[in-house]
Design an enzyme around this catalytic site. Sequence first.
Site, short mmCIF file in Angstrom:
data_model
loop_
_atom_site.label_atom_id
_atom_site.label_comp_id
_atom_site.label_asym_id
_atom_site.label_seq_id
_atom_site.Cartn_x
_atom_site.Cartn_y
_atom_site.Cartn_z
N GLU A 1 -71.04 34.29 -13.45
CA GLU A 1 -71.25 35.56 -14.14
C GLU A 1 -72.69 36.04 -13.93
O GLU A 1 -72.96 37.24 -13.91
CB GLU A 1 -70.92 35.45 -15.64
CG GLU A 1 -70.65 36.80 -16.29
CD GLU A 1 -70.14 36.72 -17.72
OE1 GLU A 1 -70.91 36.32 -18.61
OE2 GLU A 1 -68.97 37.08 -17.96
N LYS B 1 -61.43 45.47 -18.41
CA LYS B 1 -61.27 45.67 -19.86
C LYS B 1 -60.86 47.11 -20.15
O LYS B 1 -59.99 47.37 -20.98
CB LYS B 1 -62.61 45.42 -20.59
CG LYS B 1 -63.09 44.00 -20.63
CD LYS B 1 -64.39 43.96 -21.46
CE LYS B 1 -65.13 42.65 -21.29
NZ LYS B 1 -66.40 42.62 -21.99
N GLU C 1 -60.28 40.20 -27.40
CA GLU C 1 -59.59 38.92 -27.63
C GLU C 1 -59.95 38.37 -29.02
O GLU C 1 -59.08 37.95 -29.80
CB GLU C 1 -59.99 37.88 -26.57
CG GLU C 1 -59.45 38.15 -25.18
CD GLU C 1 -60.30 39.12 -24.37
OE1 GLU C 1 -61.16 39.82 -24.95
OE2 GLU C 1 -60.08 39.19 -23.15
N HIS D 1 -57.89 11.73 -7.28
CA HIS D 1 -56.45 11.61 -7.03
C HIS D 1 -55.78 12.96 -6.98
O HIS D 1 -54.55 13.05 -7.06
CB HIS D 1 -55.84 10.71 -8.11
CG HIS D 1 -56.46 9.34 -8.12
ND1 HIS D 1 -55.97 8.30 -7.36
CD2 HIS D 1 -57.58 8.87 -8.73
CE1 HIS D 1 -56.74 7.23 -7.54
NE2 HIS D 1 -57.73 7.56 -8.36
N GLY E 1 -74.82 36.07 -23.55
CA GLY E 1 -73.70 35.27 -24.05
C GLY E 1 -73.63 33.89 -23.41
O GLY E 1 -73.48 32.88 -24.10
N ARG E 2 -73.77 33.83 -22.10
CA ARG E 2 -73.63 32.54 -21.42
C ARG E 2 -74.85 31.64 -21.58
O ARG E 2 -74.84 30.49 -21.15
CB ARG E 2 -73.32 32.77 -19.94
CG ARG E 2 -74.28 33.69 -19.21
CD ARG E 2 -73.67 34.17 -17.90
NE ARG E 2 -74.48 35.17 -17.21
CZ ARG E 2 -74.44 36.46 -17.44
NH1 ARG E 2 -73.64 36.95 -18.37
NH2 ARG E 2 -75.18 37.31 -16.75
N LYS F 1 -71.05 38.03 -29.77
CA LYS F 1 -72.34 38.72 -29.75
C LYS F 1 -72.14 40.22 -30.00
O LYS F 1 -72.81 40.82 -30.82
CB LYS F 1 -73.01 38.48 -28.40
CG LYS F 1 -74.33 39.19 -28.24
CD LYS F 1 -74.92 38.94 -26.88
CE LYS F 1 -76.07 39.92 -26.64
NZ LYS F 1 -76.64 39.78 -25.30
O1 F6P Z 1 -66.67 39.95 -20.86
C1 F6P Z 1 -67.67 39.06 -20.56
C2 F6P Z 1 -68.46 38.70 -21.79
O2 F6P Z 1 -69.23 39.77 -22.21
C3 F6P Z 1 -69.34 37.48 -21.57
O3 F6P Z 1 -70.51 37.78 -20.95
C4 F6P Z 1 -69.48 36.97 -22.97
O4 F6P Z 1 -69.94 35.65 -23.02
C5 F6P Z 1 -68.07 37.14 -23.47
O5 F6P Z 1 -67.61 38.33 -22.87
C6 F6P Z 1 -67.92 37.23 -24.96
O6 F6P Z 1 -68.67 38.30 -25.46
P1 F6P Z 1 -68.95 38.44 -26.99
O7 F6P Z 1 -69.73 37.27 -27.44
O8 F6P Z 1 -69.68 39.73 -27.14
O9 F6P Z 1 -67.61 38.47 -27.69
#
Ligand code: F6P
Length: 506
Positions: A332, A472, A199, A363, A246-247, A193
């Site tokens: 979150e 971060k 990452e 189990h 995002g979620r 987003k």
């Molecule tokens: O760091 C948390 C977060 O912002 C989440 O809320 C989100 O789903 C995820 O990182 C990924 O964010 P993006 O879609 O901006 O890469």
Amino acid sequence: MWNEQDWQALAEHARRCRQQPISGLIAAELGRQTAFARKLGPLYCNFARQHLDSQAMADMQRRLQDSGIQDQVRQLFDGVRINRSEDRAVLHTALRSNLGTSPEALSAHAEAQAVLDTMSDLVVRLKAQGITDILSVGIGGSDLGPRLVLNALAEFGNGGFRVHFLSSADGMYLDRYTAALDPEKTAVLLVSKSFGTQETLINGAVLKAWVGDSERVFAITANGARAAAFDVPPDNILPIWDWVGGRFSVWSAVAFPVVLGLGMPVFREFLRGAADMDAHFLNAPISDNLVYWQALMSVWNRNGMGYGTQGIIPYDERLELLPAHLQQVIMESLGKSVTLDGADSTQATSPVLMGASGNPSQHSFFQYLQQGIGTVPLDIIGVVTSGHSQPTNHHFILANLLAQAESLANGQPSEDPQRRYPGNRPSTVMLLDELTPYALGLLLALYEHSVFVQSRIWGINAFDQWGVELGKKIATGLMPYVEGDLTDLSDLDPITRELLGVMLKS
Ligand code: F6P
């Protein structure tokens, strides 16, 4: 937001209900097994083994009504900027239903519909390009939802592509994928987003070089400018918007991997299920509304009974990724200790969410659930008609689901304390007629809306996530030290300095 009187009433109900075990409440309330059950289409929920009586439930429903919750739900659907700390509307509902009445909500819905067509066009183009594999790179909400849906619904369609997911910056899977896939036949989707998530950008940079042709790099983002600066061609950028958290974005182009893996008809059915949950949430009276029941049970367990953990236990392997998805949706969103006005919350908020698919878990950690010191209320989720061809296996799974819910609630006495089952451990049993795209849409939307209602009872913002930022920022500051570009460690936190020293020596 509930006021002092509401919380006092809740505490009073809890004192009364604690005087007898769950089995006592069930024995005392004739017909509770049906009075505490509700069904919407293929989704049946039975709350009879929660540790509260009908007086408590009715009073909580009345208090919710009096708190003006339904006006707040209307604001959600109409795109009022309820995410105050980010000054944003929250319109994920517009991705799947058209129940908003404001111009903002209506235009959000129209934009979302148009992107469905763009996705279909892109599918055709990717096929024409000879693409066989899709590597979807994203993390958190840009990964968990689509990964769950693709895994859960694998038997429902074939979009013509093999889809793989890469989320962590750990290079191991990156190495594995680049070793296993053909760069000429792979399209890389960078799902972010913000298009600022490290990452995704670190993995994306390696993969952009690996595919060698930016025509095979795609972005799904609300920040087209950043994607363009990353050399993603304009025709390869699918939009999402700042009004989609995002979620809550599995209903948007973030789920393009689902479309590629299973086909657009499956995705549309999934959206239809969520749309029907939206309509139910908006229109059904509180006493018959699955969302309010679900949300009130969570609040009851957290604030009435004081349970700090909640378990999500699907008895269907296709839903094995559901707990991970809901961990983000719930923790979150609700892992906050400050109210919308910036005051410290006087109430406990999000529980710790744990869970895994039920049969294997029996189990491993069910020992704790049955005899451990802490009580973990469970949502036990089953599927009545299986998707496979092994009736004995399925009957075994259903029998075990029933047995666990029953034994957790009822327990079993024994002269031998080691063999005693204390019981009195609450659960909700949720049964889907079948695990279809439609039913999965209903289920996921139920949890989303439940989170919203809980947030309003607690008076917190379910749609921001400031708690993820500090780590971060510190990581960014430490990167030059880890890379060896900065060598003077004297200004660092002393424990970090010691740990970094160990890393750098080895
Ligand atoms: O760091 C948390 C977060 O912002 C989440 O809320 C989100 O789903 C995820 O990182 C990924 O964010 P993006 O879609 O901006 O890469």
